[in-house]
Design an enzyme around this catalytic site. Structure first.
Site, PDB file in Angstrom:
ATOM      1  N   HIS A 177       0.838  -1.201   0.000  1.00 16.17           N
ATOM      2  CA  HIS A 177       0.000   0.000   0.000  1.00 16.17           C
ATOM      3  C   HIS A 177       0.874   1.252   0.000  1.00 16.17           C
ATOM      4  O   HIS A 177       0.667   2.164  -0.803  1.00 16.17           O
ATOM      5  CB  HIS A 177      -0.921  -0.031   1.225  1.00 16.17           C
ATOM      6  CG  HIS A 177      -1.787   1.176   1.373  1.00 16.17           C
ATOM      7  ND1 HIS A 177      -3.124   1.141   1.093  1.00 16.17           N
ATOM      8  CD2 HIS A 177      -1.517   2.438   1.778  1.00 16.17           C
ATOM      9  CE1 HIS A 177      -3.637   2.344   1.309  1.00 16.17           C
ATOM     10  NE2 HIS A 177      -2.675   3.145   1.739  1.00 16.17           N
ATOM     11  N   GLU A 178       1.851   1.290   0.892  1.00 11.21           N
ATOM     12  CA  GLU A 178       2.711   2.470   0.986  1.00 11.21           C
ATOM     13  C   GLU A 178       3.610   2.598  -0.244  1.00 11.21           C
ATOM     14  O   GLU A 178       3.893   3.707  -0.690  1.00 11.21           O
ATOM     15  CB  GLU A 178       3.542   2.433   2.267  1.00 11.21           C
ATOM     16  CG  GLU A 178       2.716   2.444   3.543  1.00 11.21           C
ATOM     17  CD  GLU A 178       1.679   3.546   3.608  1.00 11.21           C
ATOM     18  OE1 GLU A 178       1.951   4.675   3.136  1.00 11.21           O
ATOM     19  OE2 GLU A 178       0.581   3.289   4.129  1.00 11.21           O
ATOM     20  N   HIS A 222       1.726   4.438  -2.965  1.00 14.77           N
ATOM     21  CA  HIS A 222       1.835   5.890  -2.791  1.00 14.77           C
ATOM     22  C   HIS A 222       3.193   6.375  -3.306  1.00 14.77           C
ATOM     23  O   HIS A 222       3.281   7.367  -4.031  1.00 14.77           O
ATOM     24  CB  HIS A 222       1.711   6.281  -1.319  1.00 14.77           C
ATOM     25  CG  HIS A 222       0.341   6.146  -0.738  1.00 14.77           C
ATOM     26  ND1 HIS A 222      -0.744   6.840  -1.192  1.00 14.77           N
ATOM     27  CD2 HIS A 222      -0.107   5.401   0.303  1.00 14.77           C
ATOM     28  CE1 HIS A 222      -1.807   6.536  -0.467  1.00 14.77           C
ATOM     29  NE2 HIS A 222      -1.442   5.654   0.451  1.00 14.77           N
TER      30      HIS A 222
END
Length: 154
Positions: A67-68, A71
């Site tokens: 997820h990170e 980003h």
């Protein structure tokens, strides 16, 4: 997992799932309580909640790292890196990252139980059992103990 192991783990996942290197710093941040991780727009480093790894295991933690990294890679390539952006949602689905971090262990310090219906109540602050009753059946409450806060490995 140590900081060096975390750095290597994030670098390996970046190459494996995104085909691009992770060139910045990944660290554990024990101050994170309700989130799995954080991407910093200014210096591009990643913070991760060590409690997520300790409480939920490596599979969930891998989803948080992905997820990170979504980003990270989208921001550095100038694409939509926010949760609401279609590019972010598509890359997250493609890589198998988690959309939301799982709920962490309860922050409640005190546990009470209704003597009539056996309903459990968890509270952060101590309550006066002579003054308060069960919200379901109005039965009397008894204190059944304190929760032990889980400790993540340092």
């Amino acid at each position: 997992m140590t900081e060096q192991e975390l750095q290597k783990y994030v670098e390996d996942l970046s190459i494996q799932f995104f085909g691009r290197p992770f060139l910045h710093k990944a660290i554990f941040n024990p101050r994170l309580k309700t989130t799995g991780g954080r991407y910093h727009l200014t210096d591009h480093h990643l913070d991760f909640n060590p409690y997520m790894l300790a409480q939920h295991g490596e599979d969930v933690f891998m989803g948080i790292v992905k997820h990170e990294l979504c980003h990270y890679h989208l921001h550095l390539t100038g694409q939509g890196h926010r949760h609401r952006d279609p590019a972010f949602k598509a890359l997250l689905a493609k890589t198998g990252g988690l959309r939301y971090a799982p709920a962490s262990a309860s922050a409640a310090n005190y546990r009470y139980q209704c003597q009539s219906c056996q309903t459990l109540f968890e509270r952060r602050k101590r309550i006066d059992t002579n003054r308060y009753v069960c919200g379901k059946c109005k039965g009397p409450l008894i204190k059944i103990g304190n929760n032990e806060k889980s400790q993540a490995p340092k």
